[in-house]
Design a protein around this motif. Sequence first.
Motif, PDB file in Angstrom:
ATOM      1  N   ARG A  64       0.833  -1.201   0.000  1.00 32.20           N
ATOM      2  CA  ARG A  64       0.000   0.000   0.000  1.00 32.20           C
ATOM      3  C   ARG A  64       0.875   1.261   0.000  1.00 32.20           C
ATOM      4  O   ARG A  64       1.789   1.395   0.811  1.00 32.20           O
ATOM      5  N   ASP A  65       0.596   2.192  -0.918  1.00 31.44           N
ATOM      6  CA  ASP A  65       1.336   3.461  -1.035  1.00 31.44           C
ATOM      7  C   ASP A  65       2.835   3.228  -1.184  1.00 31.44           C
ATOM      8  O   ASP A  65       3.651   3.990  -0.653  1.00 31.44           O
ATOM      9  N   GLY A  66       3.212   2.180  -1.905  1.00 27.79           N
ATOM     10  CA  GLY A  66       4.623   1.836  -2.018  1.00 27.79           C
ATOM     11  C   GLY A  66       5.376   2.567  -3.103  1.00 27.79           C
ATOM     12  O   GLY A  66       6.600   2.467  -3.172  1.00 27.79           O
ATOM     13  N   LEU A  67       4.672   3.304  -3.981  1.00 25.07           N
ATOM     14  CA  LEU A  67       5.323   4.016  -5.079  1.00 25.07           C
ATOM     15  C   LEU A  67       5.048   5.507  -4.941  1.00 25.07           C
ATOM     16  O   LEU A  67       3.883   5.928  -4.808  1.00 25.07           O
ATOM     17  N   LYS A  68       6.107   6.303  -4.981  1.00 19.67           N
ATOM     18  CA  LYS A  68       5.976   7.751  -4.783  1.00 19.67           C
ATOM     19  C   LYS A  68       6.807   8.502  -5.821  1.00 19.67           C
ATOM     20  O   LYS A  68       7.870   8.040  -6.238  1.00 19.67           O
ATOM     21  N   LEU A  69       6.320   9.672  -6.192  1.00 18.67           N
ATOM     22  CA  LEU A  69       7.029  10.571  -7.098  1.00 18.67           C
ATOM     23  C   LEU A  69       7.517  11.764  -6.290  1.00 18.67           C
ATOM     24  O   LEU A  69       6.732  12.421  -5.603  1.00 18.67           O
ATOM     25  N   VAL A  70       8.819  12.047  -6.354  1.00 24.43           N
ATOM     26  CA  VAL A  70       9.419  13.156  -5.615  1.00 24.43           C
ATOM     27  C   VAL A  70       9.990  14.138  -6.622  1.00 24.43           C
ATOM     28  O   VAL A  70      10.749  13.743  -7.525  1.00 24.43           O
ATOM     29  N   ASP A  71       9.631  15.435  -6.490  1.00 25.31           N
ATOM     30  CA  ASP A  71      10.185  16.431  -7.407  1.00 25.31           C
ATOM     31  C   ASP A  71      11.394  17.112  -6.775  1.00 25.31           C
ATOM     32  O   ASP A  71      11.837  16.745  -5.686  1.00 25.31           O
ATOM     33  N   ALA A  72      11.939  18.101  -7.483  1.00 23.84           N
ATOM     34  CA  ALA A  72      13.195  18.708  -7.050  1.00 23.84           C
ATOM     35  C   ALA A  72      13.062  19.502  -5.762  1.00 23.84           C
ATOM     36  O   ALA A  72      14.069  19.809  -5.111  1.00 23.84           O
ATOM     37  N   THR A  73      11.836  19.879  -5.380  1.00 23.55           N
ATOM     38  CA  THR A  73      11.653  20.604  -4.129  1.00 23.55           C
ATOM     39  C   THR A  73      11.483  19.674  -2.936  1.00 23.55           C
ATOM     40  O   THR A  73      11.391  20.129  -1.806  1.00 23.55           O
ATOM     41  N   GLY A  74      11.406  18.374  -3.194  1.00 20.52           N
ATOM     42  CA  GLY A  74      11.190  17.416  -2.118  1.00 20.52           C
ATOM     43  C   GLY A  74       9.740  17.054  -1.934  1.00 20.52           C
ATOM     44  O   GLY A  74       9.414  16.197  -1.108  1.00 20.52           O
ATOM     45  N   LYS A  75       8.828  17.663  -2.698  1.00 17.90           N
ATOM     46  CA  LYS A  75       7.411  17.318  -2.596  1.00 17.90           C
ATOM     47  C   LYS A  75       7.188  15.917  -3.148  1.00 17.90           C
ATOM     48  O   LYS A  75       7.681  15.567  -4.214  1.00 17.90           O
ATOM     49  N   ASN A  76       6.440  15.117  -2.415  1.00 17.48           N
ATOM     50  CA  ASN A  76       6.206  13.738  -2.862  1.00 17.48           C
ATOM     51  C   ASN A  76       4.723  13.487  -3.081  1.00 17.48           C
ATOM     52  O   ASN A  76       3.868  14.050  -2.393  1.00 17.48           O
ATOM     53  N   THR A  77       4.442  12.638  -4.052  1.00 13.63           N
ATOM     54  CA  THR A  77       3.075  12.290  -4.414  1.00 13.63           C
ATOM     55  C   THR A  77       2.971  10.781  -4.509  1.00 13.63           C
ATOM     56  O   THR A  77       3.777  10.140  -5.209  1.00 13.63           O
ATOM     57  N   THR A  78       2.004  10.191  -3.816  1.00 15.10           N
ATOM     58  CA  THR A  78       1.786   8.755  -3.929  1.00 15.10           C
ATOM     59  C   THR A  78       1.215   8.436  -5.297  1.00 15.10           C
ATOM     60  O   THR A  78       0.312   9.125  -5.792  1.00 15.10           O
ATOM     61  N   LEU A  79       1.741   7.386  -5.932  1.00 14.61           N
ATOM     62  CA  LEU A  79       1.325   6.999  -7.276  1.00 14.61           C
ATOM     63  C   LEU A  79       0.355   5.822  -7.187  1.00 14.61           C
ATOM     64  O   LEU A  79       0.757   4.706  -6.840  1.00 14.61           O
ATOM     65  N   PRO A  80      -0.921   6.036  -7.497  1.00 11.91           N
ATOM     66  CA  PRO A  80      -1.886   4.924  -7.475  1.00 11.91           C
ATOM     67  C   PRO A  80      -1.894   4.184  -8.808  1.00 11.91           C
ATOM     68  O   PRO A  80      -1.283   4.603  -9.788  1.00 11.91           O
ATOM     69  N   GLY A  81      -2.615   3.068  -8.833  1.00 16.25           N
ATOM     70  CA  GLY A  81      -2.842   2.361 -10.076  1.00 16.25           C
ATOM     71  C   GLY A  81      -1.719   1.445 -10.513  1.00 16.25           C
ATOM     72  O   GLY A  81      -1.682   1.025 -11.678  1.00 16.25           O
TER      73      GLY A  81
END
Length: 557
Positions: A64-81
């Motif tokens: 669950r919630d094992g994949l995340k996208l992190v941008d250059a500012t350190g903001k992270n987004t959980t990747l569903p699907g």
Amino acid sequence: MRSARRGTAVLAFLVAWLGLLVGAAGPAAAHAALISTDPPSGAHLARAPDHVSFTFSEHVTLVRDGLKLVDATGKNTTLPGATSVGSTVRVPLPAISDGAYVVSYRVVSADTHPVGGSIAFTVGTVAPGAAPPLVVTQKPGTGLRAAGGIDRWVSYAGAIGVIGVPVFVGICWPAGRTSRRLVHLPTAGAVAVVAAALVGLPVQAARSTGNSFASALHDGSISDVLRTPYGHAAEERILCAVLAAGLWAWWRTQPRRQLALAWLVAAVALALGYSKAGHPAVGRWPGLTLADDVAHLSAVAIWLGGLAVLAACVLPAPPEGCVTVLRRWSRLAMASVVVLVATGVIQAWRELRSVHALVHHSYGQWVLLKVGLLALMVALGNLGRRRVQRYVTDDATATMTRMRQGVFAEVGIGAAVLVATSALVVTNPGPVGAHSDSAMAGMAGMASMPAVASGATDLPIGVHVEVRVTNPMAGTPTIEISTTRNGKPVKAAAVEVRAGLPTAGVEPIPLTVVKLAVGSYEVRKAPLSIPGQWVLIITVRTSNIDAGVGSISIQLY
């Protein structure tokens, strides 16, 4: 005396066999290794991709919630699907603009070990980020690891009660089935197995997701675990432990052969429930490795279960025919030791396959500790066999006192063996990188950026590694690496580098290393786009069996 010599000779032969097999084999391979990704880590893309895929060396399970996208500012987004087909995981990406990104993954390998990592890529024109990264992932804490260790210890102790006690009674002490002291031992063992399996579900859920034990109780991750091989094995242990304890209680009152055979099937299935949730379930010839592990666990249970019965029931109040019981136990214990060591040799060879890993890898060190404890138990067991003879011919009272002391010592050492076994279950036998606590610290927060960032470390194989980054800006820096021994360049068969940023939850990213000359290497355009204290995990292989792993912290701004 002759029996003791035979036992020592058998043990020495099997230990020598272990050395021969491990010494002749090649290096070990890690479980669920990341083979390739799309896009490749470090890729510079003209257009944003619509997905990322990961291909592993074996089947993996999503968490669950094992994949995340992190941008250059350190903001992270959980990747569903995300979807998992065989050994490939594919996850769609949202619409992203030009910039630098990291995709962090966390999955569970077929042997139930959590596996994590990251890949980095850039889209379009990229400028180094200036904002500090945010913490997005927490590793399981000391309390969770300790709870998991205690839970596994209790589970193995329960299996000893369910399997070892009835075997001792059936083979060595048939009259003991009427002993009141033995009535509840297998039942208590079954209760321990069931309780440990139930507690183990949220522990595994927390380990898999990287969250806390409390979060695992209500975030739905336990239901995810129940659909994995770990959950299926836990359910099998619960069912078989209860069934075996019930058959034991029935056999005590009606000692029929059919009940004994049914109990045997339940006991083997219980042991198989442990093997299915560990290393033996993966790799080549899983049927053979599962059979080997079941025999190994059964031998441990019979040996330690017999010792527990001796300590708790036989020696405190010697029954009629005690000498016969002890002589039967002596033969059963020796047979258990032979099976235990032989199957342990096969396991060590399959998992380690190198002398270096046996000495320097944490899995190999636990193996060595377990071997040392078992050797000590064998020595005490041989001493006990001598005392059985003295019990008949010499002072029975004094000899019985010494036998009790020896058996209690064996039981204590057996408890330590269970600790080592519990640690082996969750230790990845493949070579893994580790970094020091200081490397886990956050950014140094220096007032100005230095012209050069550098660091050094000494590897266990005697190789000195130095790293240098000129103009250490986050983005795509060039990393220079040198390897020396006693001031002279070292010719390495391979140099591997991974880079992680613990403060931003970025798992180690594999980097491409280019050889410039003997002892001189370079990583060009390393995809390290987030400012912070990056940890470089460096592996230097000087031969097929000699490899050293170390870590160096580099601050990027």
